[in-house]
Design an enzyme around this catalytic site. Sequence first.
Site, short mmCIF file in Angstrom:
data_model
loop_
_atom_site.label_atom_id
_atom_site.label_comp_id
_atom_site.label_asym_id
_atom_site.label_seq_id
_atom_site.Cartn_x
_atom_site.Cartn_y
_atom_site.Cartn_z
CD GLU A 39 15.95 23.31 83.94
OE1 GLU A 39 15.65 22.94 82.93
OE2 GLU A 39 16.92 23.01 84.44
NE ARG A 56 17.20 16.75 74.26
CZ ARG A 56 17.02 17.75 75.42
NH1 ARG A 56 15.76 17.91 75.99
NH2 ARG A 56 17.81 18.71 75.77
CG ASP A 61 20.89 17.79 74.12
OD1 ASP A 61 20.07 17.11 73.72
OD2 ASP A 61 20.67 18.51 75.21
CD GLU A 86 22.84 19.54 78.42
OE1 GLU A 86 22.05 19.69 79.14
OE2 GLU A 86 23.40 20.82 78.26
N GLY A 126 12.16 18.10 78.70
CA GLY A 126 10.90 19.03 78.48
C GLY A 126 9.79 18.17 77.87
CG ASN A 168 18.69 17.14 79.14
OD1 ASN A 168 18.67 18.36 79.80
ND2 ASN A 168 19.47 17.29 77.90
CE1 TYR A 182 11.84 24.11 77.14
CE2 TYR A 182 13.72 25.63 77.82
CZ TYR A 182 12.98 24.29 78.07
OH TYR A 182 13.75 23.25 78.55
CB SER A 218 16.00 25.43 80.63
OG SER A 218 15.21 24.26 80.86
#
Length: 330
Positions: free
Chosen positions: A40, A273, A275, A288, A294, A290, A234, A168
């Site tokens: 990443e 974060r 999800d 998951e 990002g 994070n 992205y 990602s």
Amino acid sequence: MNSDRSSIVDHGVPRLGPRRVTDPGAFGRVAVLLGGLSAEREVSLNSGQAVLQGLLGGGVDAHPVDAGENVLEQILESRCDRVFLILHGRGGEDGVIQGALDTVGIPYTGSGVLGSALAMDKVRCKWLWRAQGMPTPEFRLLRSEYDVHEAAASMPFPVMVKPAREGSSIGMTPVDDAGELLQAWRLAAGYDAEVMVERWISGPEYTGAVLAGEALPLIHLETPRSFYDYQAKYLLESTRYHCPCGLPPERERALQDLVLSAFEAVGAEGWGRVDLMLDSDDQPTLLEVNTAPGMTDHSLVPKAALAAGVSFEELVWRILETSIDRETDA
């Protein structure tokens, strides 16, 4: 779920308290740790540059450090007082750099060793959630071709195959039948010796950002692709981000409570974060966590913060403030 949790749901009316640090000079010299050696890297470089500009815009004495093999030496040579961690993936989100910084006594943003390691490891994160009675899709751990054949015989299709410790959407493949499973496992195993095959969830996808104990407004994600992959995250302009998310306020609050519980269960701290998706029965299911998401122009945490009336400069300032507790605990 705890209805007393702190959630920002009145969009445009942030409930963040006053700044803990009002003078940018109080942060001292800040190293923005970006880049790194993981898959990443490019995303981290973009995130790091955005964070750097946001901090500089707020008057913070911030300097980029592109993490290499001698990353700890680089940090020490930077003579920084604290680190803004915006490394993505292995070496940055898995507890490794956090442990190194703890060892030399340099405070940093976000989660510590335990929370970072558990959140990065999707398999063990899900084991923990299931032990706590939290909803997450059925899954299997694949370490060999034998495991692949067993999963093919026991799990209903379609499924999602993913490396256990990547982010990602790297190495992820949706699989429709048993004949595709082995190839998908081999692709994922190129990134990690441990691979997870997870029951496919076809409902709407949401993400919930956490900032200093607050749940930011949820974002509903829509992509014309088969799933929210690297391209959708992205590169493409076709992904749609709905914030407000379109759910009734009481439903959004309930999902925000779940986000905070899931975040805290793995020992995550500061910001991050979670999800999740809604399944065919309209029930939430966790995917998951994070711990260093990002921060690019396509990224979700800045979008959620903006929906709550928090500018990008204010967001990076608040994230930098999360290093204060680590400094006082040292």
